[in-house]
Write a protein that holds these residues in place. Structure first.
Motif, PDB file in Angstrom:
ATOM      1  N   SER A 247      98.171 -17.605  25.980  1.00 58.18           N
ATOM      2  CA  SER A 247      99.551 -17.647  26.356  1.00 58.18           C
ATOM      3  C   SER A 247     100.316 -16.460  26.798  1.00 58.18           C
ATOM      4  N   ALA A 248      99.888 -15.659  26.198  1.00 62.89           N
ATOM      5  CA  ALA A 248     100.742 -14.065  26.113  1.00 62.89           C
ATOM      6  C   ALA A 248     100.081 -13.107  26.841  1.00 62.89           C
ATOM      7  N   ASP A 249     100.770 -12.271  27.392  1.00 56.26           N
ATOM      8  CA  ASP A 249     100.182 -11.111  28.337  1.00 56.26           C
ATOM      9  C   ASP A 249      99.985  -9.690  27.671  1.00 56.26           C
ATOM     10  N   THR A 250     100.434  -9.651  26.349  1.00 56.88           N
ATOM     11  CA  THR A 250     100.220  -8.578  25.370  1.00 56.88           C
ATOM     12  C   THR A 250      99.883  -8.888  24.216  1.00 56.88           C
ATOM     13  N   ILE A 251      99.162  -7.877  23.453  1.00 55.61           N
ATOM     14  CA  ILE A 251      98.825  -8.033  22.153  1.00 55.61           C
ATOM     15  C   ILE A 251      99.803  -8.555  21.037  1.00 55.61           C
ATOM     16  N   MET A 252     100.852  -7.703  21.050  1.00 52.61           N
ATOM     17  CA  MET A 252     102.116  -8.298  20.105  1.00 52.61           C
ATOM     18  C   MET A 252     102.494  -9.813  20.567  1.00 52.61           C
ATOM     19  N   GLY A 253     102.745  -9.887  21.858  1.00 55.71           N
ATOM     20  CA  GLY A 253     102.965 -11.275  22.126  1.00 55.71           C
ATOM     21  C   GLY A 253     102.080 -12.340  21.974  1.00 55.71           C
ATOM     22  N   THR A 254     100.697 -12.100  21.934  1.00 61.31           N
ATOM     23  CA  THR A 254      99.929 -12.979  21.471  1.00 61.31           C
ATOM     24  C   THR A 254     100.212 -13.114  19.686  1.00 61.31           C
ATOM     25  N   MET A 255     100.452 -12.391  19.030  1.00 62.49           N
ATOM     26  CA  MET A 255     100.553 -12.298  17.567  1.00 62.49           C
ATOM     27  C   MET A 255     101.798 -13.480  17.491  1.00 62.49           C
ATOM     28  N   ILE A 256     102.888 -12.918  18.191  1.00 58.17           N
ATOM     29  CA  ILE A 256     104.062 -13.837  18.235  1.00 58.17           C
ATOM     30  C   ILE A 256     103.971 -15.122  18.360  1.00 58.17           C
ATOM     31  N   ALA A 257     103.014 -15.447  19.453  1.00 59.58           N
ATOM     32  CA  ALA A 257     102.911 -16.732  20.046  1.00 59.58           C
ATOM     33  C   ALA A 257     102.132 -17.667  18.925  1.00 59.58           C
ATOM     34  N   MET A 258     101.086 -17.009  18.292  1.00 60.12           N
ATOM     35  CA  MET A 258     100.341 -17.490  17.255  1.00 60.12           C
ATOM     36  C   MET A 258     101.066 -17.948  16.147  1.00 60.12           C
TER      37      MET A 258
ATOM     38  N   ALA B 123      86.986 -21.352  10.355  1.00 60.73           N
ATOM     39  CA  ALA B 123      87.184 -21.418  12.016  1.00 60.73           C
ATOM     40  C   ALA B 123      88.503 -21.227  12.416  1.00 60.73           C
ATOM     41  N   ALA B 124      89.522 -21.833  11.864  1.00 56.66           N
ATOM     42  CA  ALA B 124      91.034 -21.603  12.217  1.00 56.66           C
ATOM     43  C   ALA B 124      91.155 -20.341  12.069  1.00 56.66           C
ATOM     44  N   PHE B 125      91.031 -19.755  10.919  1.00 55.37           N
ATOM     45  CA  PHE B 125      91.375 -18.308  10.478  1.00 55.37           C
ATOM     46  C   PHE B 125      90.679 -17.277  11.168  1.00 55.37           C
ATOM     47  N   ALA B 126      89.523 -17.498  11.747  1.00 54.15           N
ATOM     48  CA  ALA B 126      88.780 -16.811  12.818  1.00 54.15           C
ATOM     49  C   ALA B 126      89.369 -16.384  13.932  1.00 54.15           C
ATOM     50  N   VAL B 127      90.413 -17.449  14.307  1.00 49.40           N
ATOM     51  CA  VAL B 127      91.098 -17.353  15.862  1.00 49.40           C
ATOM     52  C   VAL B 127      91.953 -16.010  15.396  1.00 49.40           C
ATOM     53  N   LEU B 128      92.748 -15.960  14.121  1.00 43.76           N
ATOM     54  CA  LEU B 128      93.469 -14.812  13.805  1.00 43.76           C
ATOM     55  C   LEU B 128      92.697 -13.727  13.833  1.00 43.76           C
ATOM     56  N   GLU B 129      91.514 -13.537  13.153  1.00 43.12           N
ATOM     57  CA  GLU B 129      90.717 -12.403  12.939  1.00 43.12           C
ATOM     58  C   GLU B 129      90.198 -11.772  14.360  1.00 43.12           C
ATOM     59  N   ASP B 130      89.856 -12.834  15.297  1.00 38.74           N
ATOM     60  CA  ASP B 130      89.590 -12.441  16.659  1.00 38.74           C
ATOM     61  C   ASP B 130      90.599 -11.818  17.358  1.00 38.74           C
ATOM     62  N   ALA B 131      91.869 -12.215  17.136  1.00 40.06           N
ATOM     63  CA  ALA B 131      93.103 -11.710  17.770  1.00 40.06           C
ATOM     64  C   ALA B 131      93.264 -10.287  17.332  1.00 40.06           C
ATOM     65  N   VAL B 132      93.285 -10.067  16.086  1.00 39.23           N
ATOM     66  CA  VAL B 132      93.394  -8.804  15.669  1.00 39.23           C
ATOM     67  C   VAL B 132      92.243  -7.769  15.849  1.00 39.23           C
ATOM     68  N   ALA B 133      91.017  -8.382  15.945  1.00 38.65           N
ATOM     69  CA  ALA B 133      90.017  -7.540  16.321  1.00 38.65           C
ATOM     70  C   ALA B 133      90.200  -7.002  17.884  1.00 38.65           C
ATOM     71  N   GLU B 134      90.605  -7.797  18.530  1.00 39.02           N
ATOM     72  CA  GLU B 134      90.995  -7.505  19.897  1.00 39.02           C
ATOM     73  C   GLU B 134      91.960  -6.389  20.177  1.00 39.02           C
ATOM     74  N   ALA B 135      93.068  -6.728  19.227  1.00 39.03           N
ATOM     75  CA  ALA B 135      94.307  -5.746  19.248  1.00 39.03           C
ATOM     76  C   ALA B 135      93.762  -4.204  18.804  1.00 39.03           C
ATOM     77  N   ILE B 136      92.950  -4.204  17.746  1.00 39.42           N
ATOM     78  CA  ILE B 136      92.319  -3.148  17.134  1.00 39.42           C
ATOM     79  C   ILE B 136      91.383  -2.382  18.491  1.00 39.42           C
ATOM     80  N   HIS B 137      90.522  -3.104  19.058  1.00 30.45           N
ATOM     81  CA  HIS B 137      89.716  -2.458  20.110  1.00 30.45           C
ATOM     82  C   HIS B 137      90.693  -1.927  21.187  1.00 30.45           C
TER      83      HIS B 137
END
Length: 212
Positions: free
Chosen positions: A81-92, A130-144
């Motif tokens: 739902s968000a356009d930016t990495i930080m926006g994604t973290m906020i939306a989550m 599995a729920a925690f993995a969604v957060l891990e994947d989002a952080v991995a994407e932000a790192i990438h």
């Protein structure tokens, strides 16, 4: 009362027992849930729940797993739902808090391993992972993408979880609404300000590190 087999087919009975359990938690609290009481609430014989759940912990584990699945879906939806990495973290974070507000019975149960006994019912721990993995994947994407430092990935994940879970717990206990009112704002607005502050601190730290 008709026999259980006449009232529900196999899958429907399990779903009705879970629904009745959730309703008991919502209306009477976690302590009210027992297989006998759930059977009575579902309108079936006292022995009927044992066709699906070995004991109370198995029933609560199944309900807890369902909660984690719902949370996982909400976090995954927030990621898109968000356009930016930080926006994604906020939306989550917002999705996490809203889940607690809208599904307090699930939320109060999901983080009570002494009730669901994951050592006996590992499916609950798997659902939580599995729920925690969604957060891990989002952080991995932000790192990438270079938005977050790789060296502090685990710390950032735990910090985000602590923030979101803390806000969610304050929400269902009524503390977030109370404090927001004292500050002249709403619980949603206060939670968003906190998550934006958290995201801003990460961005500042990353910018400072890049200049060193």
């Amino acid at each position: 009362m008709p026999p259980t087999k006449d009232r529900y087919h196999h899958g429907a009975l399990r779903e009705e027992l879970l629904r009745a359990s959730l309703h008991l938690i919502e209306t009477e609290g976690l302590a009210a849930v027992s297989l006998r009481k759930v059977a009575r609430a579902a309108g079936v014989s006292p022995g009927a729940p044992y066709h699906h759940f070995a004991d109370r912990s198995a029933l609560l584990a199944a309900l807890s797993s369902r909660g984690f699945e719902l949370l996982r879906d909400r976090l995954a939806a927030a990621c898109t739902s968000a356009d930016t990495i930080m926006g994604t973290m906020i939306a989550m974070a917002d999705a996490y808090v809203r889940f607690a507000r809208e599904q307090p019975a699930y939320f109060r149960l999901m983080f009570r391993p002494e009730l669901s006994q994951p050592e006996k019912n590992p499916e609950t721990e798997h659902a939580g992972d599995a729920a925690f993995a969604v957060l891990e994947d989002a952080v991995a994407e932000a790192i990438h993408a270079g938005a977050l430092p790789a060296a502090e990935a685990d710390t950032l994940i735990m910090a985000w979880w602590a923030m979101a879970h803390g806000l969610a717990s304050l929400e269902i206990d009524g503390k977030l609404v109370k404090r927001a009112g004292e500050m002249g704002t709403t619980a949603d607005a206060l939670a968003e300000r906190i998550t934006r502050l958290f995201a801003g601190l990460i961005e500042t730290a990353q910018h400072t590190r890049s200049l060193e």
